[in-house]
Design a protein around this motif. Structure first.
Motif, PDB file in Angstrom:
ATOM      1  N   UNK A 164       0.727  -1.171  -0.071  1.00  0.00           N
ATOM      2  CA  UNK A 164       0.112  -0.026   0.088  1.00  0.00           C
ATOM      3  C   UNK A 164       0.888   1.207  -0.138  1.00  0.00           C
ATOM      4  N   UNK A 165       0.737   2.038  -0.952  1.00  0.00           N
ATOM      5  CA  UNK A 165       1.793   3.254  -1.276  1.00  0.00           C
ATOM      6  C   UNK A 165       1.100   4.606  -1.520  1.00  0.00           C
ATOM      7  N   UNK A 166       0.935   5.443  -0.452  1.00  0.00           N
ATOM      8  CA  UNK A 166       0.550   6.779  -0.526  1.00  0.00           C
ATOM      9  C   UNK A 166       1.465   7.607  -1.649  1.00  0.00           C
TER      10      UNK A 166
ATOM     11  N   UNK B 249      -3.213   5.096  -1.977  1.00  0.00           N
ATOM     12  CA  UNK B 249      -3.971   5.226  -2.690  1.00  0.00           C
ATOM     13  C   UNK B 249      -3.661   4.185  -4.075  1.00  0.00           C
ATOM     14  N   UNK B 250      -2.509   3.542  -3.585  1.00  0.00           N
ATOM     15  CA  UNK B 250      -1.899   2.399  -4.713  1.00  0.00           C
ATOM     16  C   UNK B 250      -1.877   1.027  -4.101  1.00  0.00           C
TER      17      UNK B 250
ATOM     18  N   UNK C 223       0.142   7.670  -7.897  1.00  0.00           N
ATOM     19  CA  UNK C 223      -0.365   8.971  -7.554  1.00  0.00           C
ATOM     20  C   UNK C 223      -1.587   8.939  -6.521  1.00  0.00           C
ATOM     21  N   UNK C 224      -1.993  10.304  -6.375  1.00  0.00           N
ATOM     22  CA  UNK C 224      -3.235  10.522  -5.446  1.00  0.00           C
ATOM     23  C   UNK C 224      -4.367   9.776  -5.959  1.00  0.00           C
ATOM     24  N   UNK C 225      -4.440   9.684  -7.334  1.00  0.00           N
ATOM     25  CA  UNK C 225      -5.465   9.050  -8.152  1.00  0.00           C
ATOM     26  C   UNK C 225      -5.177   7.515  -8.317  1.00  0.00           C
TER      27      UNK C 225
ATOM     28  N   UNK D 101      -5.336   3.294 -15.095  1.00  0.00           N
ATOM     29  CA  UNK D 101      -6.305   2.979 -14.070  1.00  0.00           C
ATOM     30  C   UNK D 101      -6.779   3.958 -13.472  1.00  0.00           C
ATOM     31  N   UNK D 102      -5.943   5.069 -13.154  1.00  0.00           N
ATOM     32  CA  UNK D 102      -6.328   6.185 -12.530  1.00  0.00           C
ATOM     33  C   UNK D 102      -7.363   7.038 -13.153  1.00  0.00           C
ATOM     34  N   UNK D 103      -7.276   7.037 -14.368  1.00  0.00           N
ATOM     35  CA  UNK D 103      -8.027   7.582 -15.246  1.00  0.00           C
ATOM     36  C   UNK D 103      -9.559   6.966 -15.319  1.00  0.00           C
TER      37      UNK D 103
END
Length: 406
Positions: free
Chosen positions: A226-228, A236-237, A366-368, A384-386
């Protein structure tokens, strides 16, 4: 400039090699999970030169040594440890010497993560490859330094064991043992508030119903990273890396977490055992007329977040009976990510226009969520974020002691 974390999947054929570049404490921490550096990769145009790629991605320390903050070995098969003896430094840090004759300097490993239990299982039925033997010797050297001093040593002498060994063989060194169920937030003795790693394996002997499952040597180290984003503390990842963990292991894991399946959720999953059918089934794909999927194991691997990507670190996947990689397993993974509006990728297909060899696949964390950075001819042009952002917008808008190194 704000530092951004990234993950790099290096194409090595049927093998695993993943580099995490984690931004924290105003610097980067470099963690390599498994390796398969074939001599041929430096000689053949149709193979990615992963040795060059790795050196290009790493930094050098104040002594001029290319380094890793941590090297994580999921299990000691050659396709997960190949190249260790030749390309990575072993021995006392004070004896490190630069390479001669224009060769690359050996990579200096500040901290090793490994499992004595998995090494022991390997030795029961299968001999270790030379790289694994050298790795085990280096791991034992580091363990003995801790055992003698009862203190974490200098960089280059450090080791963390994932899981306890059998018969109390690690009971006197529990200060360097991480146990399944714990959460890791430290790399090379530095606490990273952006990091939380869940340990799901190796599973202990008594969790398997029979010894056959153990003899298959598929009870790898299993970690969910888990990486912020840099400076934040809420991940968020989520990246799930599980070596060659077999169908038996995933069935046990699902029974553990079916009441809280979010603990198995991921944005990026490296398909275990190079997209092998035996991760999802007890049946032989080539010998059975109608091989059945273990729905229990598949549920454990189906906790994909919106826009998730499942990656096969393997040779090209063809519609045949080969295993691994296996076409039937690919179809199962495609069904998993389809329901999550995600994507399945094979690293062997990650070839940029005009190139002959696969490229390194990079995702920025990223944050997203993960955002794909590599430029390839692959159809995966949407991160995947998009996809997750789009999906969210839609919702808002419309509602024995011989081998173990412990």
């Amino acid at each position: 400039m704000v530092k951004k974390s990234s993950i790099y999947h290096l194409p090595v054929g049927n093998g695993d090699m993943t580099l995490l570049k984690i931004a924290s404490n105003n610097r980067y921490f470099y963690v390599l999970v498994d390796m398969y550096i074939r001599q041929s990769c430096t000689e053949e145009d149709d193979q990615c030169n992963v040795l060059d790629e790795l050196h290009n991605l790493l930094e050098k320390d104040c002594d001029g040594r290319p380094y890793l903050d941590a090297l994580v070995l999921t299990h000691p098969d050659k396709d997960h440890i190949g190249g260790f003896e030749k390309y990575f430094y072993q021995g006392s840090p004070s004896d490190y010497a630069p390479a001669k004759n224009g060769e690359k300097d050996r990579i200096f490993v500040r901290e090793i993560w490994s499992s004595p239990l998995v090494f022991r299982r390997k030795s029961k039925k299968h001999s270790l490859c030379e790289d694994a033997k050298v790795f085990n010797t280096e791991a034992k050297r580091r363990v003995e330094l801790y055992r003698e001093s009862k203190a974490i040593g200098a960089e280059g002498d450090r080791i963390r064991l994932i899981g306890e060994d059998i018969d109390g063989k690690t009971s006197d060194i529990l200060g360097i043992v991480y146990k399944p169920g714990e959460v890791i937030s430290k790399i090379n003795e530095a606490t990273l508030k952006e990091l939380s790693i869940d340990i799901y394996g190796p599973l202990s002997d008594d969790e398997f119903e029979d010894n056959e499952a153990l003899e298959k040597n598929r009870s790898s180290v299993i970690l969910r990273w888990g990486i912020a984003s840099h400076g934040y503390s809420d991940p968020t990842n989520f990246v799930l890396l599980a070596g060659d963990a077999s169908v038996e292991a995933w069935e046990i894991i699902w029974e553990k977490f079916k009441g809280s399946p979010q603990k198995l959720s991921y944005d990026l999953l490296l398909a275990p055992h190079h997209c092998s059918w035996h991760t999802l089934s007890h049946d032989s794909y080539s010998e059975s007329d109608n091989p059945k999927v273990s729905e229990t194991a598949k549920k454990a691997l189906s906790q994909a977040r919106t826009g998730a990507v499942i990656i096969s670190s393997s040779d090209p996947i063809k519609d045949d009976k080969n295993d691994p990689p296996n076409f039937g397993a690919k179809k199962e993974y495609e069904s998993i990510v389809s329901s999550a509006k995600g994507t399945f990728l094979c690293l062997a297909d990650n070839i940029a226009n005009g190139e002959t060899a696969p490229s390194v696949l990079e995702y920025r964390l990223t944050n997203a969520g993960p955002q794909k950075a590599s430029k390839t001819s692959s159809t995966d042009s949407t991160s995947s974020a998009k996809k997750r952002t789009a999906a969210t917008s839609t919702l808002i808008g419309h509602s024995g002691q011989a081998i173990g190194h412990g």
